[in-house]
Motif scaffolding. Structure first.
Motif, PDB file in Angstrom:
ATOM      1  N   ASP A  51       0.863  -1.226  -0.087  1.00 29.85           N
ATOM      2  CA  ASP A  51       0.029   0.185   0.051  1.00 29.85           C
ATOM      3  C   ASP A  51       0.667   1.303  -0.142  1.00 29.85           C
ATOM      4  OD1 ASP A  51      -2.173  -1.747   0.067  1.00 29.85           O
ATOM      5  OD2 ASP A  51      -2.488  -1.311   2.331  1.00 29.85           O
ATOM      6  N   ALA A  52       1.762   1.401   0.647  1.00 29.34           N
ATOM      7  CA  ALA A  52       2.547   2.321   0.941  1.00 29.34           C
ATOM      8  C   ALA A  52       3.540   2.833  -0.632  1.00 29.34           C
ATOM      9  CB  ALA A  52       3.673   2.378   2.102  1.00 29.34           C
ATOM     10  N   CYS A  53       3.916   1.550  -1.115  1.00 23.14           N
ATOM     11  CA  CYS A  53       4.793   1.707  -2.458  1.00 23.14           C
ATOM     12  C   CYS A  53       3.681   2.331  -3.275  1.00 23.14           C
ATOM     13  CB  CYS A  53       5.190   0.408  -2.772  1.00 23.14           C
ATOM     14  SG  CYS A  53       6.021   0.546  -4.395  1.00 23.14           S
ATOM     15  N   CYS A  54       2.481   1.853  -3.307  1.00 21.30           N
ATOM     16  CA  CYS A  54       1.337   2.297  -4.275  1.00 21.30           C
ATOM     17  C   CYS A  54       1.072   3.931  -3.856  1.00 21.30           C
ATOM     18  CB  CYS A  54       0.014   1.938  -4.299  1.00 21.30           C
ATOM     19  SG  CYS A  54       0.256   0.068  -4.985  1.00 21.30           S
ATOM     20  N   ASP A  55       1.051   4.381  -2.609  1.00 21.75           N
ATOM     21  CA  ASP A  55       0.888   5.821  -2.264  1.00 21.75           C
ATOM     22  C   ASP A  55       2.072   6.380  -2.759  1.00 21.75           C
ATOM     23  OD1 ASP A  55      -1.488   5.285  -0.832  1.00 21.75           O
ATOM     24  OD2 ASP A  55      -0.364   5.168   1.374  1.00 21.75           O
ATOM     25  N   TYR A  56       3.376   6.192  -2.698  1.00 26.52           N
ATOM     26  CA  TYR A  56       4.363   6.621  -3.049  1.00 26.52           C
ATOM     27  C   TYR A  56       4.665   7.139  -4.511  1.00 26.52           C
ATOM     28  CZ  TYR A  56       9.205   7.927  -4.659  1.00 26.52           C
ATOM     29  OH  TYR A  56      10.401   8.601  -5.380  1.00 26.52           O
ATOM     30  N   ALA A  57       4.213   6.169  -5.149  1.00 25.41           N
ATOM     31  CA  ALA A  57       3.911   6.052  -6.759  1.00 25.41           C
ATOM     32  C   ALA A  57       2.981   7.167  -7.147  1.00 25.41           C
ATOM     33  CB  ALA A  57       3.749   4.700  -7.411  1.00 25.41           C
ATOM     34  N   GLU A  58       2.057   7.351  -6.266  1.00 27.99           N
ATOM     35  CA  GLU A  58       0.885   8.332  -6.495  1.00 27.99           C
ATOM     36  C   GLU A  58       1.228   9.797  -6.499  1.00 27.99           C
ATOM     37  OE1 GLU A  58      -2.577   7.140  -4.779  1.00 27.99           O
ATOM     38  OE2 GLU A  58      -2.962   5.127  -6.193  1.00 27.99           O
ATOM     39  N   GLN A  59       2.040   9.827  -5.177  1.00 25.95           N
ATOM     40  CA  GLN A  59       2.476  10.913  -4.784  1.00 25.95           C
ATOM     41  C   GLN A  59       3.683  11.737  -5.163  1.00 25.95           C
ATOM     42  OE1 GLN A  59       1.840  11.147  -0.265  1.00 25.95           O
ATOM     43  NE2 GLN A  59      -0.049   9.965  -0.748  1.00 25.95           N
ATOM     44  N   CYS A  60       4.531  10.890  -5.908  1.00 26.34           N
ATOM     45  CA  CYS A  60       5.919  11.342  -6.111  1.00 26.34           C
ATOM     46  C   CYS A  60       5.660  12.203  -7.345  1.00 26.34           C
ATOM     47  CB  CYS A  60       6.890   9.925  -6.070  1.00 26.34           C
ATOM     48  SG  CYS A  60       6.585   9.213  -7.519  1.00 26.34           S
ATOM     49  N   SER A  61       6.970  12.746  -7.752  1.00 29.97           N
ATOM     50  CA  SER A  61       7.018  13.640  -9.047  1.00 29.97           C
ATOM     51  C   SER A  61       6.885  12.811 -10.122  1.00 29.97           C
ATOM     52  CB  SER A  61       8.099  14.639  -9.019  1.00 29.97           C
ATOM     53  OG  SER A  61       9.329  13.816  -9.213  1.00 29.97           O
ATOM     54  N   ASP A  62       6.398  13.608 -11.043  1.00 30.56           N
ATOM     55  CA  ASP A  62       6.248  13.045 -12.506  1.00 30.56           C
ATOM     56  C   ASP A  62       7.457  12.141 -12.811  1.00 30.56           C
ATOM     57  OD1 ASP A  62       3.542  13.504 -12.574  1.00 30.56           O
ATOM     58  OD2 ASP A  62       3.921  15.238 -13.826  1.00 30.56           O
ATOM     59  N   THR A  63       8.673  12.836 -12.789  1.00 31.26           N
ATOM     60  CA  THR A  63       9.797  12.466 -12.951  1.00 31.26           C
ATOM     61  C   THR A  63      10.259  10.939 -12.260  1.00 31.26           C
ATOM     62  OG1 THR A  63      10.763  14.580 -13.328  1.00 31.26           O
ATOM     63  CG2 THR A  63      12.512  12.853 -12.980  1.00 31.26           C
ATOM     64  N   ALA A  64       9.970  10.992 -10.704  1.00 31.50           N
ATOM     65  CA  ALA A  64       9.996   9.828 -10.286  1.00 31.50           C
ATOM     66  C   ALA A  64       9.154   8.720 -10.429  1.00 31.50           C
ATOM     67  CB  ALA A  64      10.042  10.095  -8.594  1.00 31.50           C
ATOM     68  N   GLN A  65       8.012   9.079 -10.950  1.00 30.65           N
ATOM     69  CA  GLN A  65       6.826   7.979 -11.112  1.00 30.65           C
ATOM     70  C   GLN A  65       7.587   6.669 -11.828  1.00 30.65           C
ATOM     71  OE1 GLN A  65       3.281   9.733 -12.385  1.00 30.65           O
ATOM     72  NE2 GLN A  65       2.931  10.320 -10.037  1.00 30.65           N
ATOM     73  N   ALA A  66       8.449   7.176 -13.014  1.00 31.78           N
ATOM     74  CA  ALA A  66       8.724   6.224 -14.179  1.00 31.78           C
ATOM     75  C   ALA A  66       9.529   4.932 -13.398  1.00 31.78           C
ATOM     76  CB  ALA A  66       9.494   6.802 -15.106  1.00 31.78           C
ATOM     77  N   THR A  67      10.175   5.239 -12.164  1.00 30.55           N
ATOM     78  CA  THR A  67      11.042   4.267 -11.651  1.00 30.55           C
ATOM     79  C   THR A  67      10.573   4.018 -10.228  1.00 30.55           C
ATOM     80  OG1 THR A  67      12.811   5.965 -10.929  1.00 30.55           O
ATOM     81  CG2 THR A  67      13.124   4.876 -13.049  1.00 30.55           C
ATOM     82  N   SER A  68       9.477   4.524  -9.906  1.00 23.32           N
ATOM     83  CA  SER A  68       9.001   4.416  -8.413  1.00 23.32           C
ATOM     84  C   SER A  68       9.327   3.100  -7.682  1.00 23.32           C
ATOM     85  CB  SER A  68       7.954   4.882  -8.241  1.00 23.32           C
ATOM     86  OG  SER A  68       6.692   4.250  -8.863  1.00 23.32           O
ATOM     87  N   GLU A  69       8.665   1.986  -8.511  1.00 21.35           N
ATOM     88  CA  GLU A  69       8.663   0.681  -7.975  1.00 21.35           C
ATOM     89  C   GLU A  69      10.167   0.153  -7.823  1.00 21.35           C
ATOM     90  OE1 GLU A  69       7.115  -3.793  -8.931  1.00 21.35           O
ATOM     91  OE2 GLU A  69       5.969  -2.122  -9.263  1.00 21.35           O
ATOM     92  N   GLN A  70      11.106   0.501  -8.888  1.00 20.08           N
ATOM     93  CA  GLN A  70      12.472   0.077  -8.785  1.00 20.08           C
ATOM     94  C   GLN A  70      13.281   0.803  -7.522  1.00 20.08           C
ATOM     95  OE1 GLN A  70      10.979   1.054 -11.401  1.00 20.08           O
ATOM     96  NE2 GLN A  70      11.074  -0.753 -12.901  1.00 20.08           N
ATOM     97  N   ASP A  71      13.013   2.253  -7.462  1.00 20.52           N
ATOM     98  CA  ASP A  71      13.396   2.875  -6.319  1.00 20.52           C
ATOM     99  C   ASP A  71      12.998   2.329  -4.864  1.00 20.52           C
ATOM    100  OD1 ASP A  71      14.648   4.639  -8.210  1.00 20.52           O
ATOM    101  OD2 ASP A  71      13.068   6.209  -8.189  1.00 20.52           O
ATOM    102  N   TRP A  72      11.862   1.935  -4.862  1.00 22.18           N
ATOM    103  CA  TRP A  72      11.155   1.425  -3.695  1.00 22.18           C
ATOM    104  C   TRP A  72      11.951   0.250  -3.337  1.00 22.18           C
ATOM    105  CZ3 TRP A  72       7.232   2.783  -0.316  1.00 22.18           C
ATOM    106  CH2 TRP A  72       7.227   1.972   0.607  1.00 22.18           C
ATOM    107  N   ASP A  73      12.236  -0.511  -4.218  1.00 24.80           N
ATOM    108  CA  ASP A  73      13.141  -2.031  -3.947  1.00 24.80           C
ATOM    109  C   ASP A  73      14.451  -1.677  -3.766  1.00 24.80           C
ATOM    110  OD1 ASP A  73      10.698  -3.301  -4.286  1.00 24.80           O
ATOM    111  OD2 ASP A  73      11.140  -3.846  -6.387  1.00 24.80           O
ATOM    112  N   ALA A  74      15.143  -0.721  -4.123  1.00 24.33           N
ATOM    113  CA  ALA A  74      16.471  -0.266  -4.015  1.00 24.33           C
ATOM    114  C   ALA A  74      16.680   0.285  -2.561  1.00 24.33           C
ATOM    115  CB  ALA A  74      16.831   0.924  -5.141  1.00 24.33           C
ATOM    116  N   CYS A  75      15.682   0.646  -2.031  1.00 27.23           N
ATOM    117  CA  CYS A  75      16.084   1.407  -0.554  1.00 27.23           C
ATOM    118  C   CYS A  75      16.411   0.413   0.544  1.00 27.23           C
ATOM    119  CB  CYS A  75      14.581   2.149  -0.211  1.00 27.23           C
ATOM    120  SG  CYS A  75      14.310   3.596  -1.091  1.00 27.23           S
ATOM    121  N   GLU A  76      17.007   0.866   1.414  1.00 28.93           N
ATOM    122  CA  GLU A  76      17.212  -0.130   2.628  1.00 28.93           C
ATOM    123  C   GLU A  76      17.132   0.464   3.824  1.00 28.93           C
ATOM    124  OE1 GLU A  76      21.478  -2.053   4.176  1.00 28.93           O
ATOM    125  OE2 GLU A  76      21.549  -1.181   2.214  1.00 28.93           O
TER     126      GLU A  76
END
Length: 89
Positions: A51-76
């Protein structure tokens, strides 16, 4: 019997996010990720993070939306420090 135990966490969660994100997107991603990975349910431990990953993808900038799922997975999350308190009702 179901018993609800109210709890509260007070502390700091350190999150490493991808370098290419803007400050605003980095902060948003770290906030969503930290809460999702700390708060999980026994019924479906992946639900808060999904749910939080989807929220992030909806709320982040247009630039970040393209890689939002990969960026989420890359976080630690590198550390969690604080106190869990059981609230007295």
């Amino acid at each position: 019997m179901k018993i609800d135990v109210p709890v509260q966490f007070s502390g700091v969660v350190s999150v490493v996010v991808p370098d290419h994100l803007s400050d605003a997107d980095s902060s948003l991603l770290a906030e969503k990720l930290a809460l999702a990975r700390i708060v999980a349910t026994c019924d479906n431990p992946d639900a808060p993070e999904d749910d939080a990953c989807c929220d992030y993808a909806e709320q982040c900038s247009d630039t970040a939306q393209a890689t939002s799922e990969q960026d989420w997975d890359a976080c630690e999350i590198t550390s969690v420090g604080g106190t869990w308190l059981i609230e007295n009702e």
